[in-house]
Scaffold this motif. Structure first.
Motif, PDB file in Angstrom:
ATOM      1  N   GLN A   5       6.224   7.954  -1.327  1.00  0.00           N
ATOM      2  CA  GLN A   5       5.175   6.945  -1.485  1.00  0.00           C
ATOM      3  C   GLN A   5       5.119   6.021  -0.266  1.00  0.00           C
ATOM      4  O   GLN A   5       4.041   5.529   0.101  1.00  0.00           O
ATOM      5  CB  GLN A   5       5.398   6.144  -2.767  1.00  0.00           C
ATOM      6  N   LEU A  56       0.187   6.685  -5.402  1.00  0.00           N
ATOM      7  CA  LEU A  56       0.129   5.976  -6.681  1.00  0.00           C
ATOM      8  C   LEU A  56      -0.421   4.557  -6.538  1.00  0.00           C
ATOM      9  O   LEU A  56      -1.009   4.029  -7.487  1.00  0.00           O
ATOM     10  CB  LEU A  56       1.525   5.941  -7.306  1.00  0.00           C
ATOM     11  N   VAL A  87      -3.058   4.355  -9.565  1.00  0.00           N
ATOM     12  CA  VAL A  87      -2.748   3.603 -10.789  1.00  0.00           C
ATOM     13  C   VAL A  87      -3.815   2.554 -11.111  1.00  0.00           C
ATOM     14  O   VAL A  87      -4.287   2.481 -12.256  1.00  0.00           O
ATOM     15  CB  VAL A  87      -1.336   2.981 -10.698  1.00  0.00           C
ATOM     16  N   GLU A 132      -6.824   4.312 -12.501  1.00  0.00           N
ATOM     17  CA  GLU A 132      -6.616   4.768 -13.877  1.00  0.00           C
ATOM     18  C   GLU A 132      -6.846   3.623 -14.869  1.00  0.00           C
ATOM     19  O   GLU A 132      -7.290   3.846 -16.001  1.00  0.00           O
ATOM     20  CB  GLU A 132      -5.201   5.324 -14.046  1.00  0.00           C
ATOM     21  N   LYS A 133      -6.555   2.401 -14.424  1.00  0.00           N
ATOM     22  CA  LYS A 133      -6.736   1.226 -15.279  1.00  0.00           C
ATOM     23  C   LYS A 133      -8.142   0.646 -15.161  1.00  0.00           C
ATOM     24  O   LYS A 133      -8.416  -0.419 -15.723  1.00  0.00           O
ATOM     25  CB  LYS A 133      -5.707   0.151 -14.897  1.00  0.00           C
ATOM     26  N   ASP A 184      -6.940  11.602 -17.126  1.00  0.00           N
ATOM     27  CA  ASP A 184      -6.765  10.273 -16.534  1.00  0.00           C
ATOM     28  C   ASP A 184      -7.091  10.303 -15.040  1.00  0.00           C
ATOM     29  O   ASP A 184      -7.667   9.359 -14.501  1.00  0.00           O
ATOM     30  CB  ASP A 184      -5.337   9.777 -16.736  1.00  0.00           C
ATOM     31  N   TRP A 185      -6.706  11.384 -14.383  1.00  0.00           N
ATOM     32  CA  TRP A 185      -6.947  11.486 -12.945  1.00  0.00           C
ATOM     33  C   TRP A 185      -8.433  11.715 -12.656  1.00  0.00           C
ATOM     34  O   TRP A 185      -8.985  11.114 -11.737  1.00  0.00           O
ATOM     35  CB  TRP A 185      -6.094  12.609 -12.343  1.00  0.00           C
ATOM     36  N   ALA A 189     -10.203   8.529 -13.225  1.00  0.00           N
ATOM     37  CA  ALA A 189      -9.943   7.591 -12.122  1.00  0.00           C
ATOM     38  C   ALA A 189     -10.876   7.886 -10.953  1.00  0.00           C
ATOM     39  O   ALA A 189     -11.427   6.966 -10.331  1.00  0.00           O
ATOM     40  CB  ALA A 189      -8.484   7.691 -11.687  1.00  0.00           C
TER      41      ALA A 189
END
Length: 760
Positions: A206, A242, A246, A249-250, A281-282, A285
């Motif tokens: 990451q 990420l 992330v 996704e939210k 979810d991906w 997103a």
């Protein structure tokens, strides 16, 4: 503000065209015929053939210890991004061959793959790349020695971004031409990469992904598609950033201040991985990202960003003032994302954005006669664009530009198992050999609001012809063999025609378009004239077009000529509807407006132009115009005495000024980008003709110097003043200014916003 050509999320859920999976046709099944897109393809082909494959391959030979056959290109190909254009070139050759059948293109492609194979064999471990000192660099990464920032990884310019272009080029070569050698080189390269990162923890990976890395996650998803080996899909997931995924996704928009084209390829990867792994979810997103960018961050012609970064959604003033407007690479990738979502979601409305961007940004980004690709398209009134040249310009937008105009056939049509979908009104032919269906589309759109589709069949067949009814189309009408059909045409949907078709059947589609004014998304009083999907603009001047055709200078991609004051641009006073009513059409989408002539933006070249127009009420005009005039006087006075400047934390500005650093962070606060360090940062500025006296360093927080040491050309800098969050240094009689800022005892430095050399 949401544009009329973008749809609401609730509409998305209602617009499934069919339960069957939508698919594209192969590029070799579609051929362009006479029109602006065919011309663009031809001009691109000429540019492609002017490039020398051996010069593009030189960085790979150098890195492999093989004697070069020709000197490598200069510009970005010799200052750290060595080899990136070759990857794009493979993709462009592959798609151009599929689109045209040109044998010289195919010969070049096969030759380059053979040369890359030799480099890979010489390296002996599966690696092939043009990255300077690549073997040393990759060994450091393998051993966990990682210092990542936005675009510098161990002080190497976006190495994963660079190698991603090769991955993508090899994938496209195999996908479009079936070249088995390209597939083998690709698989060995992929296996080398997996071994490279095997010892690294998730945290270390990451950290690597902080640096721009293109769509490396998508490439491994493609490797999985090609091989069906799950290790590649696992690697694709592992190489997904990420910090971006992330929040998406939210359903959180945290894009402001980020380098725009760094993020878009990541999201294309998220979408593809989500589809392959069944991770909704991906894919959701990716859809949220697309909605956010297209509805809140894109201007009328489809582009986004200022100086390559996402600007605040509530304030587009920076873009309006800048000579570094939306970047073509961004739209190249937003088109790719739109296509992926269209195919995944089976929803026609993604095509409204795709079409708008195709006509107005992609098509306009290449000179239609002389060739050359545009990097930035400013929306600043009375500014202009710069075009690349084959021998001098090796920018990222040259790489994506080579590809853009080679693949116009990708979404004109699509299909399910048995049925045809007509998505775009572009003169072309479709040869669906598998189903013995041949279609010829004849149209002069956008200059004429109709298209004719003639079917040629070996025998009569029953299937569905689905004709897209665009969001902008009015009075949409369809006739078959001269007989008007009873249809229900809803915007952003397909009209479904089912019958037993016979050879010679002709479908005629007619519609109307109207012109409207479209505001910027921030709700400010700037608007663009749009007719149907076509953005209109005005040629304002052909003067002061400095660097119109770029040289090889570090800032050659920027239209750095004189700024014309914004307060001298054409303004609208009173009701917008009155200006629409004043338009007088003179044919071919040209309109008179007072002394101006509006025309399709894609026709505007070799000139300054105005695309956005400010609108005042009569009551606002005196006060607001006077304020704008004063702001322009101050801004242009500052620019006039500026010799060179760096916007800290902005990728290209820092690259162009030789950024180096360690333990450095960057970010975006309160509309300003910044960079800080706990070790050191350095830049190189040019004090042309030694005419500058001062170097001003502005900070976003404070300008205290007790925790830093400032060096100019390795000597302690002379600090003249400290005030208003600005450090003023003396640089008189110095032409090359190498500035280094070191942290004392690992302390956090101030957050530096801008370095500017001034005459006085």
């Amino acid at each position: 503000m949401k544009y009329s050509f973008i749809f609401c999320f609730c509409t998305l859920l209602l617009c499934h065209v069919t339960e069957a999976q939508m698919k594209t046709f192969d590029l070799n099944e579609v051929r362009l015929t006479k029109g602006v897109f065919k011309n663009a393809q031809d001009v691109d082909l000429k540019y492609i053939l002017e490039l020398n494959p051996d010069r593009l391959l030189a960085p790979y030979l150098i890195a492999s210890g093989i004697p070069v056959k020709a000197e490598r290109y200069g510009n970005w190909e010799s200052i750290g991004l060595d080899g990136h254009i070759a990857g794009h070139y493979l993709s462009a050759l592959a798609m151009m061959y599929a689109s045209t059948g040109n044998t010289e293109v195919k010969n070049r492609l096969d030759y380059m793959i053979s040369e890359l194979e030799k480099c890979q064999q010489k390296n002996g471990n599966g690696y092939v790349g043009g990255i300077p000192q690549g073997k040393v660099f990759w060994d450091r990464i393998h051993n966990g020695d990682i210092d990542g920032s936005n675009f510098g990884l161990n002080n190497t310019w976006v190495p994963l971004y660079n190698i991603h272009k090769l991955f993508a080029g090899l994938i496209d070569t195999y996908r479009y031409t079936g070249n088995e050698k390209a597939k083998q080189v690709l698989i060995k390269l992929g296996d080398w990469f997996i071994e490279l990162i095997r010892p690294l923890s998730e945290e270390q990976i990451q950290n690597i992904l902080k640096t721009e890395h293109g769509g490396i996650n998508e490439s491994f998803a493609d490797l999985y598609i090609i091989t069906k080996d799950k290790k590649y899909l696992e690697t694709a997931e592992k190489m997904s950033h990420l910090a971006i995924l992330v929040p998406l996704e939210k359903k959180e928009d945290k894009l402001t201040g980020l380098h725009a084209n760094t993020q878009i390829p990541k999201v294309i990867g998220f979408e593809k991985i989500g589809v392959l792994s069944g991770n909704k979810d991906w894919t959701d997103a990716a859809q949220f990202f697309w909605e956010t960018v297209t509805q809140k961050r894109s201007v009328a012609f489809g582009g986004n960003s200022v100086a390559e970064h996402f600007n605040p959604t509530e304030d587009f003033s920076g873009m309006l003032k800048s000579n570094q407007g939306p970047e073509t690479c961004n739209s190249y990738n937003m088109e790719r994302l739109s296509k992926a979502l269209f195919l995944d979601k089976n929803q026609v409305s993604y095509l409204d954005f795709y079409e708008r961007t195709l006509y107005n940004h992609i098509l306009s980004s290449q000179h239609p006669e002389k060739g050359g690709f545009v990097y930035f398209t400013p929306i600043r009134p009375n500014h202009y664009r710069v075009y690349s040249q084959p021998e001098t310009s090796m920018w990222c937008c040259v790489g994506s530009g080579l590809e853009n105009h080679s693949k116009y056939g990708e979404l004109i049509y699509s299909h399910t198992e048995n049925d045809v979908f007509v998505n775009l009104f572009i003169p072309s032919t479709l040869d669906w050999k598998e189903k013995n269906i041949y279609i010829e589309q004849s149209t002069k759109f956008p200059y004429q609001n109709s298209t004719d589709l003639v079917l040629k069949l070996k025998k009569s067949e029953t299937f569905l012809m689905n004709i897209r009814c665009p969001e902008w189309a009015e009075n949409f009408e369809i006739s078959i063999n001269g007989k008007i059909q009873k249809i229900e045409a809803k915007p952003s949907s397909y009209v479904v025609l089912k019958r037993k078709w016979k050879s010679g059947d002709q479908i005629t589609v007619t519609f109307k378009t109207s012109t409207h004014l479209e505001n910027l998304p921030d709700g400010s009083n700037w608007s663009a004239f749009v007719n149907g999907p076509i953005v209109l603009a005005v040629k304002t001047s052909n003067k002061d077009l400095d660097g119109l055709f770029a040289d090889d200078s570090r800032m050659g991609h920027v239209a750095s000529g004189k700024y014309y004051p914004l307060d001298q641009a054409y303004e609208m006073i009173g009701e917008k509807s009155a200006y629409i009513a004043k338009l007088k059409e003179s044919g071919n989408l040209h309109f008179r407006l007072d002394s101006l002539e509006l025309q399709p933006f894609f026709e505007v070249h070799d000139a300054r132009y105005q695309m956005y127009f400010q609108n005042y009420t009569k009551e606002q005009y005196q006060e607001k115009h006077a304020l704008l005039k004063q702001q322009e006087i101050e801004a242009l006075a500052l620019e006039a005495k500026t010799i060179d400047k760096i916007n800290c934390g902005e990728q290209q500005s820092e690259v162009d000024h030789g950024y180096k650093g360690e333990k450095s962070d960057s970010g975006y606060d309160d509309t300003m980008a910044w960079r800080s360090t706990r070790s050191y940062i350095s830049y190189q500025l040019l004090n042309k003709n030694k005419s500058g006296k001062y170097l001003d360093i502005s900070c976003t927080d404070d300008s205290k110097t007790d925790k830093i040491t400032i060096l100019i050309n390795e000597k302690p800098a002379q600090i003249i003043a400290l005030e208003n969050k600005t450090i003023r240094l003396k640089v008189e009689k110095i032409e090359i200014v190498n500035i280094t800022i070191k942290s004392i005892d690992g302390s956090n430095s101030p957050r530096f916003h801008q370095f500017r050399i001034l005459k006085d």
